[in-house]
Design a protein around this motif. Structure first.
Motif, PDB file in Angstrom:
ATOM      1  N   GLN A   1       0.842  -1.191   0.000  1.00  0.00           N
ATOM      2  CA  GLN A   1       0.000   0.000   0.000  1.00  0.00           C
ATOM      3  C   GLN A   1       0.878   1.243   0.000  1.00  0.00           C
ATOM      4  OE1 GLN A   1      -3.139  -0.305  -0.311  1.00  0.00           O
ATOM      5  NE2 GLN A   1      -4.034   1.694   0.173  1.00  0.00           N
ATOM      6  N   VAL A   2       0.564   2.172  -0.879  1.00  0.00           N
ATOM      7  CA  VAL A   2       1.312   3.414  -0.980  1.00  0.00           C
ATOM      8  C   VAL A   2       0.492   4.534  -0.357  1.00  0.00           C
ATOM      9  CG1 VAL A   2       2.290   5.113  -2.564  1.00  0.00           C
ATOM     10  CG2 VAL A   2       2.503   2.664  -3.064  1.00  0.00           C
ATOM     11  N   GLN A   3       1.140   5.348   0.463  1.00  0.00           N
ATOM     12  CA  GLN A   3       0.476   6.498   1.070  1.00  0.00           C
ATOM     13  C   GLN A   3       1.035   7.782   0.495  1.00  0.00           C
ATOM     14  OE1 GLN A   3       1.083   5.699   5.307  1.00  0.00           O
ATOM     15  NE2 GLN A   3      -0.947   4.772   5.404  1.00  0.00           N
ATOM     16  N   LEU A   4       0.139   8.753   0.293  1.00  0.00           N
ATOM     17  CA  LEU A   4       0.505  10.056  -0.238  1.00  0.00           C
ATOM     18  C   LEU A   4       0.065  11.129   0.747  1.00  0.00           C
ATOM     19  CD1 LEU A   4      -0.784   9.469  -3.874  1.00  0.00           C
ATOM     20  CD2 LEU A   4       1.593   9.395  -3.129  1.00  0.00           C
ATOM     21  N   LEU A   5       0.925  12.123   0.959  1.00  0.00           N
ATOM     22  CA  LEU A   5       0.601  13.201   1.881  1.00  0.00           C
ATOM     23  C   LEU A   5       0.870  14.540   1.215  1.00  0.00           C
ATOM     24  CD1 LEU A   5      -0.286  14.034   4.716  1.00  0.00           C
ATOM     25  CD2 LEU A   5       2.125  13.977   5.392  1.00  0.00           C
ATOM     26  N   GLU A   6      -0.201  15.308   1.030  1.00  0.00           N
ATOM     27  CA  GLU A   6      -0.081  16.634   0.427  1.00  0.00           C
ATOM     28  C   GLU A   6       0.056  17.712   1.497  1.00  0.00           C
ATOM     29  OE1 GLU A   6      -3.363  14.408  -1.994  1.00  0.00           O
ATOM     30  OE2 GLU A   6      -2.768  14.677   0.102  1.00  0.00           O
ATOM     31  N   THR A  36       0.348  12.526 -10.447  1.00  0.00           N
ATOM     32  CA  THR A  36      -0.500  13.581 -10.994  1.00  0.00           C
ATOM     33  C   THR A  36      -1.173  14.383  -9.894  1.00  0.00           C
ATOM     34  OG1 THR A  36      -0.890  12.285 -12.993  1.00  0.00           O
ATOM     35  CG2 THR A  36      -2.517  13.981 -12.488  1.00  0.00           C
ATOM     36  N   TRP A  37      -1.340  15.667 -10.137  1.00  0.00           N
ATOM     37  CA  TRP A  37      -2.127  16.542  -9.268  1.00  0.00           C
ATOM     38  C   TRP A  37      -3.520  16.708  -9.870  1.00  0.00           C
ATOM     39  CZ3 TRP A  37      -0.993  18.304  -4.541  1.00  0.00           C
ATOM     40  CH2 TRP A  37       0.346  18.286  -4.122  1.00  0.00           C
ATOM     41  N   PHE A  38      -4.530  16.590  -8.986  1.00  0.00           N
ATOM     42  CA  PHE A  38      -5.920  16.770  -9.378  1.00  0.00           C
ATOM     43  C   PHE A  38      -6.529  17.926  -8.602  1.00  0.00           C
ATOM     44  CE2 PHE A  38      -6.959  13.146 -12.071  1.00  0.00           C
ATOM     45  CZ  PHE A  38      -5.862  12.330 -11.851  1.00  0.00           C
ATOM     46  N   HIS A  39      -7.497  18.591  -9.221  1.00  0.00           N
ATOM     47  CA  HIS A  39      -8.233  19.688  -8.603  1.00  0.00           C
ATOM     48  C   HIS A  39      -9.683  19.264  -8.442  1.00  0.00           C
ATOM     49  CE1 HIS A  39     -10.359  23.772  -9.299  1.00  0.00           C
ATOM     50  NE2 HIS A  39     -10.096  23.627  -8.009  1.00  0.00           N
ATOM     51  N   GLU A 114      -7.308   6.367 -13.931  1.00  0.00           N
ATOM     52  CA  GLU A 114      -6.052   5.652 -14.105  1.00  0.00           C
ATOM     53  C   GLU A 114      -5.308   5.416 -12.788  1.00  0.00           C
ATOM     54  OE1 GLU A 114      -5.091   4.359 -16.821  1.00  0.00           O
ATOM     55  OE2 GLU A 114      -6.480   5.287 -18.240  1.00  0.00           O
ATOM     56  N   TYR A 115      -5.829   5.918 -11.677  1.00  0.00           N
ATOM     57  CA  TYR A 115      -5.070   5.926 -10.423  1.00  0.00           C
ATOM     58  C   TYR A 115      -5.753   5.142  -9.327  1.00  0.00           C
ATOM     59  CZ  TYR A 115      -2.521   9.413 -12.927  1.00  0.00           C
ATOM     60  OH  TYR A 115      -1.791  10.041 -13.890  1.00  0.00           O
ATOM     61  N   VAL A 116      -4.923   4.450  -8.551  1.00  0.00           N
ATOM     62  CA  VAL A 116      -5.409   3.669  -7.420  1.00  0.00           C
ATOM     63  C   VAL A 116      -5.056   4.332  -6.096  1.00  0.00           C
ATOM     64  CG1 VAL A 116      -5.190   1.473  -6.196  1.00  0.00           C
ATOM     65  CG2 VAL A 116      -5.254   1.507  -8.700  1.00  0.00           C
ATOM     66  N   PHE A 117      -3.875   4.916  -6.033  1.00  0.00           N
ATOM     67  CA  PHE A 117      -3.387   5.488  -4.772  1.00  0.00           C
ATOM     68  C   PHE A 117      -3.582   7.002  -4.779  1.00  0.00           C
ATOM     69  CE2 PHE A 117      -1.791   1.509  -3.535  1.00  0.00           C
ATOM     70  CZ  PHE A 117      -1.128   0.937  -4.606  1.00  0.00           C
ATOM     71  N   TRP A 118      -4.237   7.481  -3.712  1.00  0.00           N
ATOM     72  CA  TRP A 118      -4.603   8.896  -3.599  1.00  0.00           C
ATOM     73  C   TRP A 118      -4.232   9.445  -2.229  1.00  0.00           C
ATOM     74  CZ3 TRP A 118      -7.033  11.790  -7.422  1.00  0.00           C
ATOM     75  CH2 TRP A 118      -7.500  11.069  -8.535  1.00  0.00           C
ATOM     76  N   GLY A 119      -3.913  10.740  -2.185  1.00  0.00           N
ATOM     77  CA  GLY A 119      -3.760  11.432  -0.934  1.00  0.00           C
ATOM     78  C   GLY A 119      -5.089  12.012  -0.485  1.00  0.00           C
ATOM     79  N   GLN A 120      -5.092  12.651   0.685  1.00  0.00           N
ATOM     80  CA  GLN A 120      -6.310  13.231   1.234  1.00  0.00           C
ATOM     81  C   GLN A 120      -6.594  14.628   0.702  1.00  0.00           C
ATOM     82  OE1 GLN A 120      -8.546  11.653   3.440  1.00  0.00           O
ATOM     83  NE2 GLN A 120      -7.343   9.910   2.694  1.00  0.00           N
TER      84      GLN A 120
END
Length: 128
Positions: A1-6, A36-39, A114-120
């Motif tokens: 599992q990959v974690q992302l922190l913005e 990728t960055w999403f808005h 296209e993405y599985v791993f997301w930050g909050q």
């Protein structure tokens, strides 16, 4: 599992600048990737803003070209979104996402599917 922190969101007046950061927990043996960055504006879906892959190739949504720049520090597993000339319509939550392996074409990179791993996410407010 990959974690992302913005981080790095905040409130700025129109015309101002912010730099967002996204740290990924993926290891060096994760292979190729697209990040990728999403808005996400209130009441709207997630729209891809800028993407970068492990080779440093980038792509941008038309409305941010010339204003936003995506970059990365691979040693820190961190992607950045440098946002200049901010507009009120840029307000919302900015989330980063990552996928392995990298997409075969960056033309697909701005699609949330296209993405599985997301930050909050981190919030951005641009006042007029």
């Amino acid at each position: 599992q990959v974690q992302l922190l913005e981080s790095g969101g905040g409130s700025v007046p129109a015309g101002g600048s912010l730099t967002l950061s996204c740290v990924s927990s993926h290891g060096d043996n994760s292979g190729t990737y697209t990040m990728t960055w999403f808005h996400e504006a209130p009441g709207k879906g997630r729209e891809g803003v800028a993407a970068i892959d492990d080779e440093g190739a980038t792509t941008y949504k038309d409305s941010v070209k010339g204003r936003f720049t995506i970059s990365q520090d691979k040693m820190k597993n961190t992607a950045y979104l440098h946002m200049n000339l901010l507009r009120p319509e840029d307000s919302g939550t900015y989330l980063c996402a990552i996928r392995f392996p990298r997409l075969p074409s960056l033309s697909w990179a701005l699609s949330a599917n296209e993405y599985v791993f997301w930050g909050q996410g981190t919030p951005v407010t641009v006042s007029s």
